[in-house]
Design an enzyme around this catalytic site. Structure first.
Site, PDB file in Angstrom:
ATOM      1  N   TYR A 102       0.833  -1.194   0.000  1.00 57.40           N
ATOM      2  CA  TYR A 102       0.000   0.000   0.000  1.00 57.40           C
ATOM      3  C   TYR A 102       0.876   1.255   0.000  1.00 57.40           C
ATOM      4  CZ  TYR A 102      -3.709  -3.284   1.274  1.00 57.40           C
ATOM      5  OH  TYR A 102      -4.598  -4.336   1.298  1.00 57.40           O
ATOM      6  N   HIS A 111      -0.379 -12.364   0.996  1.00 58.88           N
ATOM      7  CA  HIS A 111      -0.952 -11.321   0.145  1.00 58.88           C
ATOM      8  C   HIS A 111      -0.833 -11.686  -1.330  1.00 58.88           C
ATOM      9  CE1 HIS A 111      -1.325  -6.681  -0.605  1.00 58.88           C
ATOM     10  NE2 HIS A 111      -2.426  -7.352  -0.905  1.00 58.88           N
TER      11      HIS A 111
END
Length: 319
Positions: free
Chosen positions: A59, A140
């Site tokens: 992110y 992830h």
């Protein structure tokens, strides 16, 4: 829905609030966010009772962790539930924004689902955050790395859990079939399902959600606005990170009109819909300003009549 209600995450000792703050927007998702605004957004979420915060190295290529960390590190640790992710290492020598991150860091995310990569990623996340542990650690996006994930990454996460260095082991993806396969390993405490159990896409209910309910694996629902289309249904709005096709815009507009007939904002229905399934424990909402997280909390508390869901099904707008 009480957004501040704390509930157990599956069969673990970890607790999450019904509404959590996803920190991807604070990494400059699509548009830049200044550091002061990012920190104020995290602070406002805390003031409103949110105690579950989800981030990842990806992110903003580290920006989200660095921006949220100082705010979270100042909070009572026993009240805070933090999740981050492994599977990508941030390395210098490039500036890969992936077409979605608006701010430059000079770092490139590199996939690494080796056991050593998992341990390194976790340590580097904690350093960026300024915290000594996370409560939940997600694999992830292992879409193209399933074999290595099962052989190396997942055992490394289990070892961290056994050592007490994390409280729960999870996986976060934008698809349900591989999450289903990972749940079948018997090692996951939770999954983070992004965008696949929403008003526009209920594919997660085919196999994943029933399996999780049967096995006591908690489901965290993310991407409930499908990148924005369900927050603001209009031409040009995004669906799964790209401009939405017209047929999706038309469906979102129809959903909006149906919700309005029941006096319910579409945003409220989008946030609360995932919790209609018993496997879903918590909903993550992304926000880039204090006003946006304030709106999400208000939408989470809107009373939704049961007739809305039944009418949406009858009209073929949801399954």
């Amino acid at each position: 829905m009480n957004p501040a209600e704390r509930v157990p995450l599956g069969r673990t000792g970890v607790h999450v609030t019904r509404l959590g703050l996803g920190l991807a927007p604070l990494g400059g998702l699509f548009d830049p966010v200044d550091g002061d605004t990012a920190r104020a957004t995290v602070e406002r979420a805390w003031q409103l009772g949110i105690r579950f915060f989800d981030t990842a190295p990806l992110y903003g290529n580290g920006l989200a962790e660095r921006r949220a960390g100082p705010v979270l590190a100042a909070k009572p640790r026993a009240e805070l539930t933090l999740s981050t992710k492994v599977g990508r290492l941030l390395r210098p020598g490039g500036d890969d924004t992936g077409g979605i991150w608006a701010e430059s860091t000079g770092l490139t995310p590199v996939f690494d689902f080796s056991a050593a990569g998992v341990r390194t990623s976790y340590a580097e996340s904690l350093a960026r955050l300024g915290l000594d542990r996370a409560d939940i650690l997600h694999l992830h996006d292992p879409d193209e790395h399933f074999d290595q994930t099962v052989a190396e990454a997942l055992p490394a996460l289990v070892e961290l859990r056994e050592q007490g260095r994390v409280g729960a082991v999870s996986a976060g993806m934008n698809q349900a079939p591989m999450l289903t396969d990972l749940v079948r390993t018997g090692e996951l405490d939770a999954v983070l399902l992004a965008g696949r159990f929403t008003l526009l896409d209920q594919s997660g209910a085919d196999e994943l959600l029933p399996l999780c309910a049967d096995r006591g694996v908690a489901v965290i629902a993310g991407g409930v606005f499908n990148s924005g289309l369900l927050a603001d249904p209009r031409p040009g709005a995004r669906f799964d990170y790209a401009p939405a096709d017209q047929h999706l815009v038309d469906r979102a507009v129809a959903l909006d009109e149906a919700c309005r007939r029941h006096g319910v904002p579409l945003r409220a229905a989008a946030i609360q819909f995932p919790l209609t399934h018993p496997a879903v424990t918590s909903v993550l909402i992304g926000a880039r300003t204090p006003a946006e997280i304030g709106d999400a909390v208000r939408m989470a508390t809107v009373r939704i009549p049961g007739t809305l869901w039944s009418n949406l099904r009858a009209d073929g707008l949801i399954r």
